[in-house]
Design an enzyme around this catalytic site. Structure first.
Site, mmCIF file in Angstrom:
data_model
loop_
_atom_site.group_PDB
_atom_site.id
_atom_site.type_symbol
_atom_site.label_atom_id
_atom_site.label_comp_id
_atom_site.label_asym_id
_atom_site.label_seq_id
_atom_site.Cartn_x
_atom_site.Cartn_y
_atom_site.Cartn_z
ATOM 1 N N CYS A 106 14.039 -15.581 34.417
ATOM 2 C CA CYS A 106 15.277 -15.126 35.055
ATOM 3 C C CYS A 106 16.396 -15.220 34.014
ATOM 4 O O CYS A 106 16.988 -16.277 33.827
ATOM 5 C CB CYS A 106 15.569 -16.001 36.270
ATOM 6 S SG CYS A 106 16.940 -15.436 37.278
ATOM 7 N N CYS B 20 19.996 -3.828 39.798
ATOM 8 C CA CYS B 20 20.780 -5.065 39.724
ATOM 9 C C CYS B 20 22.233 -4.806 39.340
ATOM 10 O O CYS B 20 22.525 -3.899 38.556
ATOM 11 C CB CYS B 20 20.178 -6.017 38.690
ATOM 12 S SG CYS B 20 18.597 -6.707 39.168
#
Length: 425
Positions: A160, A355
């Site tokens: 991440c 995103c």
């Protein structure tokens, strides 16, 4: 009557509960189990870390909102899954039986894998939970009083990377506003082979765009980095070339550091033989169902996805919000069809990445369809509008969770915010 249990109440588990209940109706029971009594909107944690948000703005008590939709809620930790018997053991000793289990726990944060990392037993901070972000904020306040070097990044095995970039630039913006940036050298240290890799092999111009952004903000970086250990105010880093050879060893000083850890599966899930890979991530087929235990499904960060590509320092593949949402929808449809129609699973998630990443005073948006290359669509843009769009999405998502909506929030909002047409799964 069938009983569906959802393990976890984050950005995957909460929408799954609402969608599952709407799909099954009153004749069947849905129960959510979560170790915390409160929902937290994790994408806002970087803002918590510099005091731009307070806990009460991004969290709310779970039970009253689920109760309105006739969904059961248990605030406890599952210590064991007896998958062969369709039973969960809770920390308080009670048991919960299920017909179907949807695992959406998120990850276990593996700080122990790198000596000296983590906000509890180490010297670095995290924004993976709201509590961790609050501790990072305390350190940020100390930084304002005692300016010095800052390190932000992600350790080997991390999957991440977006939040590390977000936090570095949000921190940069906050320091500039506080008139302290000139006293705070900043370095991004990441296991990625290059800036903007993101665990995705890059998306469009993410490499050049993010490198340019870091240069414009006067940040240095070290890529292909393996953190050997961290001591108080000091990080020891081996840097590799693309052939996997150590080319330089760094000893980097810091007054404040936020390093994202590698992830593992939570203990109760990882302890089930045949359910997970060696790191405790749930193995699923194309329908999000475990091949061994046919009544167990999983979505989100807790599932096993292989890396996009081999890298000199290990990196994982991220599971983004939109991707998680499509997994959840597929699972709900598959379980509903099994319960109501007796039919085998047919639905699949899209596994696309869409995103919005905040950068404090601007932002970046990217689209990768599919997330794992080769891709049909790669798109990366930057602008103030992304910063504003993410703020709006935070409020939108929390409002919809309190309302108990069962509609696909990421898809509905993101396509509109980005000005792109709805894309086929």
């Amino acid at each position: 009557m069938a009983h569906v249990v959802i393990l976890g109440a984050g950005i995957g588990g909460m929408p799954a509960a609402y969608e599952m209940k709407a799909a099954l109706g009153k004749a069947h029971e849905v129960t959510v189990i979560n170790s915390s009594e409160h929902f937290q909107f994790v994408p806002s944690n970087p803002w918590i870390g510099v005091g731009w948000r307070k806990r009460e703005e991004i969290t709310f008590p779970i039970e009253p909102y689920l109760k309105r939709k006739k969904i059961n809620f248990i605030a406890d930790t599952v210590t064991k899954i007896e998958a062969a018997d369709n039973r969960l053991i809770l920390e308080n000793g009670e048991t919960v039986d299920y017909d179907y289990l949807l695992i959406a726990t998120g990850p276990k944060l593996a700080f122990e894998e790198v000596q000296g990392t983590g906000p509890i037993n180490g010297f670095t901070h995290s924004i993976c939970t709201t509590s961790h972000a609050e501790t990072a904020y305390d350190s940020y306040q100390n930084l304002l009083d005692n300016p010095g070097p800052v390190i932000v990044g992600a350790v080997q095995g991390a999957s991440c990377f977006g939040p590390a970039y977000e936090y570095s630039m949000i921190l940069d913006t906050a320091l500039r506003r506080a008139k302290r940036r000139d006293k705070v050298p900043m370095t991004v240290i990441t296991s990625e082979p290059y800036i903007g890799h993101l665990g995705l092999g890059g998306v469009g111009d993410s490499k050049s765009m993010l490198e340019s952004e870091l240069r414009n903000r006067d940040m240095k970086w070290i890529t292909n980095a393996k953190i050997i250990k961290v001591e108080a105010g000091k990080m020891f880093v081996d840097q590799y070339n693309m052939q996997g050879e150590v080319i330089q060893q760094h000893e980097v000083a810091f007054n404040h550091s936020m390093m994202l850890p590698a992830f593992k599966g939570v203990d109760a899930v990882a302890g089930v033989e045949g359910l997970c890979n060696p790191r405790g991530f749930v193995i699923v087929d194309e329908h999000q169902r475990n091949p061994v235990y046919k009544n167990i499904y999983a979505a989100g960060v807790c599932i096993a996805i292989p890396p996009v590509e081999a890298t000199p320092v290990p990196t994982g593949t991220p599971k983004t919000g939109y991707m998680i949402e499509t997994m959840v929808t597929a699972i709900v449809h598959n379980i509903r069809n099994e319960i109501l129609n007796g039919t085998a699973p047919t639905e699949t998630g899209s596994w696309n990445a869409i995103c919005l990443a905040d950068m404090g005073d601007t932002g970046a948006a990217f689209v990768a369809i599919p997330q794992i290359p080769p891709r049909n669509v790669t798109w990366f843009k930057k602008g103030k509008w992304v910063h504003l769009a993410k703020i709006a999405f935070e409020k939108y998502f929390i409002r919809k969770m309190k309302k108990g909506t069962s509609e696909p929030l990421y898809e509905k909002y993101m396509f509109k915010a980005l000005g792109i047409e709805r894309l086929n799964k």
